[in-house]
Design a protein around this motif. Structure first.
Motif, PDB file in Angstrom:
ATOM      1  N   ARG A   1       0.777  -1.259   0.121  1.00 24.30           N
ATOM      2  CA  ARG A   1      -0.158  -0.116   0.071  1.00 24.30           C
ATOM      3  C   ARG A   1       0.817   1.235  -0.080  1.00 24.30           C
ATOM      4  NH1 ARG A   1      -1.562   0.342   4.946  1.00 24.30           N
ATOM      5  NH2 ARG A   1       0.212   1.850   5.054  1.00 24.30           N
ATOM      6  N   GLU A   2       2.065   1.190   0.599  1.00 23.96           N
ATOM      7  CA  GLU A   2       2.930   2.281   0.627  1.00 23.96           C
ATOM      8  C   GLU A   2       3.914   2.147  -0.396  1.00 23.96           C
ATOM      9  OE1 GLU A   2       6.083   2.876   2.948  1.00 23.96           O
ATOM     10  OE2 GLU A   2       6.201   0.589   3.016  1.00 23.96           O
ATOM     11  N   ALA A   3       3.858   1.481  -1.165  1.00 25.18           N
ATOM     12  CA  ALA A   3       4.831   1.128  -2.191  1.00 25.18           C
ATOM     13  C   ALA A   3       6.317   0.875  -1.694  1.00 25.18           C
ATOM     14  CB  ALA A   3       4.886   2.176  -3.561  1.00 25.18           C
ATOM     15  N   ASN A   4       6.462   0.319  -0.511  1.00 25.91           N
ATOM     16  CA  ASN A   4       7.504  -0.011   0.182  1.00 25.91           C
ATOM     17  C   ASN A   4       8.485   1.269   0.280  1.00 25.91           C
ATOM     18  OD1 ASN A   4       8.492  -2.741   1.085  1.00 25.91           O
ATOM     19  ND2 ASN A   4       7.215  -3.073  -0.789  1.00 25.91           N
ATOM     20  N   ARG A   5       7.958   2.329   0.448  1.00 24.76           N
ATOM     21  CA  ARG A   5       8.772   3.656   0.618  1.00 24.76           C
ATOM     22  C   ARG A   5       9.689   3.522   1.770  1.00 24.76           C
ATOM     23  NH1 ARG A   5       4.137   8.072  -0.497  1.00 24.76           N
ATOM     24  NH2 ARG A   5       3.723   7.377  -2.504  1.00 24.76           N
ATOM     25  N   SER A   6       9.044   3.039   2.977  1.00 23.73           N
ATOM     26  CA  SER A   6       9.841   2.920   4.104  1.00 23.73           C
ATOM     27  C   SER A   6      10.980   1.923   4.049  1.00 23.73           C
ATOM     28  CB  SER A   6       8.927   2.301   5.401  1.00 23.73           C
ATOM     29  OG  SER A   6       8.362   1.116   4.857  1.00 23.73           O
ATOM     30  N   ASN A   7      11.264   1.148   2.935  1.00 21.85           N
ATOM     31  CA  ASN A   7      12.299   0.222   2.778  1.00 21.85           C
ATOM     32  C   ASN A   7      13.227   0.843   1.892  1.00 21.85           C
ATOM     33  OD1 ASN A   7      11.549  -1.798   4.693  1.00 21.85           O
ATOM     34  ND2 ASN A   7      10.195  -2.427   3.170  1.00 21.85           N
ATOM     35  N   GLY A   8      13.360   1.996   1.467  1.00 20.62           N
ATOM     36  CA  GLY A   8      14.365   2.660   0.676  1.00 20.62           C
ATOM     37  C   GLY A   8      14.003   2.691  -0.835  1.00 20.62           C
ATOM     38  N   LEU A   9      14.620   3.493  -1.719  1.00 18.63           N
ATOM     39  CA  LEU A   9      14.224   3.821  -3.098  1.00 18.63           C
ATOM     40  C   LEU A   9      14.379   2.506  -3.992  1.00 18.63           C
ATOM     41  CD1 LEU A   9      15.887   7.192  -4.125  1.00 18.63           C
ATOM     42  CD2 LEU A   9      13.423   6.333  -4.046  1.00 18.63           C
ATOM     43  N   VAL A  10      15.412   1.741  -3.882  1.00 15.71           N
ATOM     44  CA  VAL A  10      15.653   0.534  -4.582  1.00 15.71           C
ATOM     45  C   VAL A  10      14.331  -0.387  -4.413  1.00 15.71           C
ATOM     46  CG1 VAL A  10      16.849  -1.463  -5.334  1.00 15.71           C
ATOM     47  CG2 VAL A  10      18.011   0.705  -4.561  1.00 15.71           C
ATOM     48  N   ILE A  11      14.152  -0.791  -3.087  1.00 15.21           N
ATOM     49  CA  ILE A  11      12.987  -1.622  -2.903  1.00 15.21           C
ATOM     50  C   ILE A  11      11.748  -1.069  -3.325  1.00 15.21           C
ATOM     51  CG2 ILE A  11      12.070  -2.982  -1.097  1.00 15.21           C
ATOM     52  CD1 ILE A  11      14.481  -4.015  -1.222  1.00 15.21           C
ATOM     53  N   SER A  12      11.485   0.353  -3.105  1.00 14.99           N
ATOM     54  CA  SER A  12      10.248   1.058  -3.535  1.00 14.99           C
ATOM     55  C   SER A  12      10.043   0.665  -5.186  1.00 14.99           C
ATOM     56  CB  SER A  12      10.451   2.376  -3.287  1.00 14.99           C
ATOM     57  OG  SER A  12       9.091   2.971  -3.463  1.00 14.99           O
ATOM     58  N   GLY A  13      11.172   1.041  -5.706  1.00 19.40           N
ATOM     59  CA  GLY A  13      11.165   0.807  -7.283  1.00 19.40           C
ATOM     60  C   GLY A  13      10.745  -0.621  -7.589  1.00 19.40           C
ATOM     61  N   VAL A  14      11.235  -1.544  -7.167  1.00 17.08           N
ATOM     62  CA  VAL A  14      10.984  -2.973  -7.297  1.00 17.08           C
ATOM     63  C   VAL A  14       9.557  -3.206  -7.110  1.00 17.08           C
ATOM     64  CG1 VAL A  14      11.495  -5.433  -6.820  1.00 17.08           C
ATOM     65  CG2 VAL A  14      13.297  -3.857  -6.860  1.00 17.08           C
ATOM     66  N   SER A  15       9.082  -2.550  -5.910  1.00 19.61           N
ATOM     67  CA  SER A  15       7.480  -2.979  -5.453  1.00 19.61           C
ATOM     68  C   SER A  15       6.700  -2.107  -6.422  1.00 19.61           C
ATOM     69  CB  SER A  15       7.443  -2.071  -4.082  1.00 19.61           C
ATOM     70  OG  SER A  15       6.240  -2.190  -3.451  1.00 19.61           O
ATOM     71  N   ARG A  16       7.058  -1.148  -7.037  1.00 19.57           N
ATOM     72  CA  ARG A  16       6.388  -0.506  -7.996  1.00 19.57           C
ATOM     73  C   ARG A  16       6.178  -1.171  -9.354  1.00 19.57           C
ATOM     74  NH1 ARG A  16       4.679   5.296  -7.471  1.00 19.57           N
ATOM     75  NH2 ARG A  16       5.198   5.882  -5.329  1.00 19.57           N
ATOM     76  N   LEU A  17       7.275  -1.877  -9.722  1.00 16.82           N
ATOM     77  CA  LEU A  17       7.350  -2.711 -10.927  1.00 16.82           C
ATOM     78  C   LEU A  17       6.432  -3.903 -10.715  1.00 16.82           C
ATOM     79  CD1 LEU A  17      11.202  -3.200 -11.941  1.00 16.82           C
ATOM     80  CD2 LEU A  17       9.431  -1.774 -13.082  1.00 16.82           C
ATOM     81  N   ILE A  18       6.367  -4.411  -9.478  1.00 23.77           N
ATOM     82  CA  ILE A  18       5.408  -5.452  -9.292  1.00 23.77           C
ATOM     83  C   ILE A  18       3.871  -5.206  -9.342  1.00 23.77           C
ATOM     84  CG2 ILE A  18       4.908  -7.277  -7.753  1.00 23.77           C
ATOM     85  CD1 ILE A  18       7.847  -7.303  -6.960  1.00 23.77           C
ATOM     86  N   SER A  19       3.858  -4.147  -8.823  1.00 21.49           N
ATOM     87  CA  SER A  19       2.057  -3.708  -8.276  1.00 21.49           C
ATOM     88  C   SER A  19       1.760  -2.542  -8.941  1.00 21.49           C
ATOM     89  CB  SER A  19       1.974  -3.295  -6.579  1.00 21.49           C
ATOM     90  OG  SER A  19       2.972  -2.508  -6.242  1.00 21.49           O
ATOM     91  N   GLY A  20       2.456  -1.903  -9.874  1.00 18.07           N
ATOM     92  CA  GLY A  20       2.081  -0.844 -10.707  1.00 18.07           C
ATOM     93  C   GLY A  20       3.033   0.665 -10.410  1.00 18.07           C
ATOM     94  N   ILE A  21       3.362   0.993 -11.724  1.00 19.72           N
ATOM     95  CA  ILE A  21       4.404   2.062 -11.462  1.00 19.72           C
ATOM     96  C   ILE A  21       4.012   3.271 -10.885  1.00 19.72           C
ATOM     97  CG2 ILE A  21       6.104   3.599 -12.810  1.00 19.72           C
ATOM     98  CD1 ILE A  21       6.994   0.762 -13.225  1.00 19.72           C
ATOM     99  N   ARG A  22       2.971   3.852 -11.423  1.00 22.45           N
ATOM    100  CA  ARG A  22       2.372   5.091 -10.908  1.00 22.45           C
ATOM    101  C   ARG A  22       1.325   4.826  -9.862  1.00 22.45           C
ATOM    102  NH1 ARG A  22       3.090   9.644 -14.345  1.00 22.45           N
ATOM    103  NH2 ARG A  22       0.706  10.155 -14.061  1.00 22.45           N
ATOM    104  N   ARG A  23       0.464   4.014 -10.212  1.00 26.11           N
ATOM    105  CA  ARG A  23      -0.769   3.714  -9.138  1.00 26.11           C
ATOM    106  C   ARG A  23      -0.893   1.910  -9.126  1.00 26.11           C
ATOM    107  NH1 ARG A  23      -2.924   6.584 -13.053  1.00 26.11           N
ATOM    108  NH2 ARG A  23      -2.907   8.375 -11.788  1.00 26.11           N
ATOM    109  N   PRO A  24      -1.470   1.752  -8.067  1.00 28.29           N
ATOM    110  CA  PRO A  24      -1.729   0.321  -8.068  1.00 28.29           C
ATOM    111  C   PRO A  24      -2.543  -0.491  -9.105  1.00 28.29           C
ATOM    112  CG  PRO A  24      -2.875   1.445  -6.109  1.00 28.29           C
ATOM    113  CD  PRO A  24      -2.118   2.630  -6.907  1.00 28.29           C
ATOM    114  N   ARG A  25      -1.970  -1.484  -9.573  1.00 25.70           N
ATOM    115  CA  ARG A  25      -2.824  -2.152 -10.712  1.00 25.70           C
ATOM    116  C   ARG A  25      -4.080  -2.905  -9.919  1.00 25.70           C
ATOM    117  NH1 ARG A  25       1.926  -3.225 -13.636  1.00 25.70           N
ATOM    118  NH2 ARG A  25       2.549  -4.693 -11.988  1.00 25.70           N
TER     119      ARG A  25
END
Ligand SMILES: NC(=O)c1ccc[n+]([C@@H]2O[C@H](COP(=O)([O-])OP(=O)(O)OC[C@H]3O[C@@H](n4cnc5c(N)ncnc54)[C@H](OP(=O)(O)O)[C@@H]3O)[C@@H](O)[C@H]2O)c1
Length: 327
Positions: free
Chosen positions: A47-71
């Motif tokens: 739900r928070e695109a893994n922002r609390s885990n840093g930029l790299v993890i957040s980027g991977v998280s968005r690749l999986i669940s939707g870049i701009r918004r959740p799929r």
């Protein structure tokens, strides 16, 4: 149907209840009327695109669940409920069956209905079990089964579970016992009674005692909460033993390094492979009284944001359940 939806990444406040279209089961799918589900760390991190885990993890998280918004606008990975309808090719389940399971990264369980393939992670519920307990049965146990098997046979071995009071930790204590290990559990004073009650042979309160300063050695140290490190635990792991991780990029790298060098291994394999056989095993363990999902709090679906805030304190004991009443 009633569902919890979100259309942008952010804090629990982005979640709202909405009427959405009921999903229709495909040929080999079950339509499950969800009676209980959970809020877990995967829901909150996604739900928070893994922002609390840093930029790299957040980027991977968005690749999986939707870049701009959740799929997928509906979170929730665990469910317990009744089969409301089944596709024409479904042979394993029928309307009215009480089932439980885990949809993983497909999510969709924070709703009155969800669809699951008959071969996916779904199994009949033990007869005597309620929906709330069954809903909380899979997240920790599937992860614990996956991780502990990586360490090899555990019969007669000493296993230390760090973070034993969490969702994965409470399941890991019971799964390690099922595998025949002698289990030492590490948690804070709030978790001690619960962890003793689920069968740990020894409990160490980390506010009173540092297990790495102890004389005991372990075949396996399982960091079930992502707060320990291999470097800190190495000294209490027997030669040939394993450090099991649930989190952390560095553990992926250490896994590659220790596979070639040194006499103690770090194991952290992604993505975890969860199977229907394991959900059936969880059912059998619950039926035999050898595994009991630990429930911290139960909320109504409507109070999902409050439930998520509690999960984000990282201090829940076991699991947080949402119950769903008829509209
Ligand atoms: N479950 C998931 O869906 C999921 C998804 C992604 C990643 N993960 C990873 O899996 C791991 C565990 O997840 P989880 O859902 O089982 O966690 P969890 O249930 O949220 O863990 C909470 C428990 O951890 C204990 N804890 C907090 N800080 C601690 C510390 N420093 N030392 C020891 N215990 C501590 C808390 O008790 P006290 O504060 O009283 O000690 C509490 O009982 C984490 O590494 C997480 O990032 C899980």
């Amino acid at each position: 149907m009633k569902a919890v939806v979100y259309d942008r990444y952010g804090p629990p406040g982005v979640l709202r209840i909405e009427e959405v279209e009921r999903p229709a089961p495909g040929d080999d799918e079950l339509l499950v009327r969800v009676r209980a589900t959970t809020v877990n760390r995967l829901d909150c991190h996604t739900r928070e695109a893994n922002r609390s885990n840093g930029l790299v993890i957040s980027g991977v998280s968005r690749l999986i669940s939707g870049i701009r918004r959740p799929r997928q606008p509906i979170l929730g990975t665990e469910f317990a409920g009744e089969v409301a309808a089944a596709g024409p090719a479904v042979t394993r389940f029928g309307a009215g069956d009480r089932v439980f399971g885990n949809t993983g990264l497909r999510f969709g369980c924070h709703a009155e209905f969800t669809c699951v393939q008959q071969t996916a992670r779904v199994a009949p519920m033990p007869e005597s079990m309620g929906f709330a307990e069954a809903a909380a049965a899979t997240d920790g146990a599937l992860n614990a089964l996956w991780c502990l098997r990586l360490a090899g046979p555990l019969k007669g071995r000493r296993v230390l579970v760090y973070g034993a009071s969490g969702a994965i930790g409470t399941a890991a204590v019971q799964v390690a016992k099922h595998f025949g290990a002698q289990v030492t559990a590490v948690c804070s004073p709030t978790g001690v009674d619960v962890v003793q009650g689920i069968g740990a042979d020894r409990v160490i309160d980390y506010t009173m005692e540092d297990f790495t300063a102890d004389r005991e050695r372990y075949f396996c140290v399982f960091d079930a909460v992502g707060k320990e490190s291999f470097a800190h635990c190495r000294g209490v792991i027997e030669p040939g033993g394993t450090y099991l991780a649930t989190d952390g990029l560095r553990n992926l790298l250490l896994g590659l390094w220790t596979a070639r060098f040194g006499d103690r291994k770090v194991m952290f394999k992604l993505p975890p492979r969860y199977t229907q056989q394991d959900v059936v095993l969880i059912k059998e363990l619950m039926k035999a009284g050898r595994y009991r999902p630990v429930i911290d709090r139960v909320y109504r679906l409507e109070d999902v944001a409050e439930a998520a805030r509690h999960v984000e304190t990282q201090q829940k004991i076991g699991n947080v359940v949402l119950t769903i009443s008829d509209s």
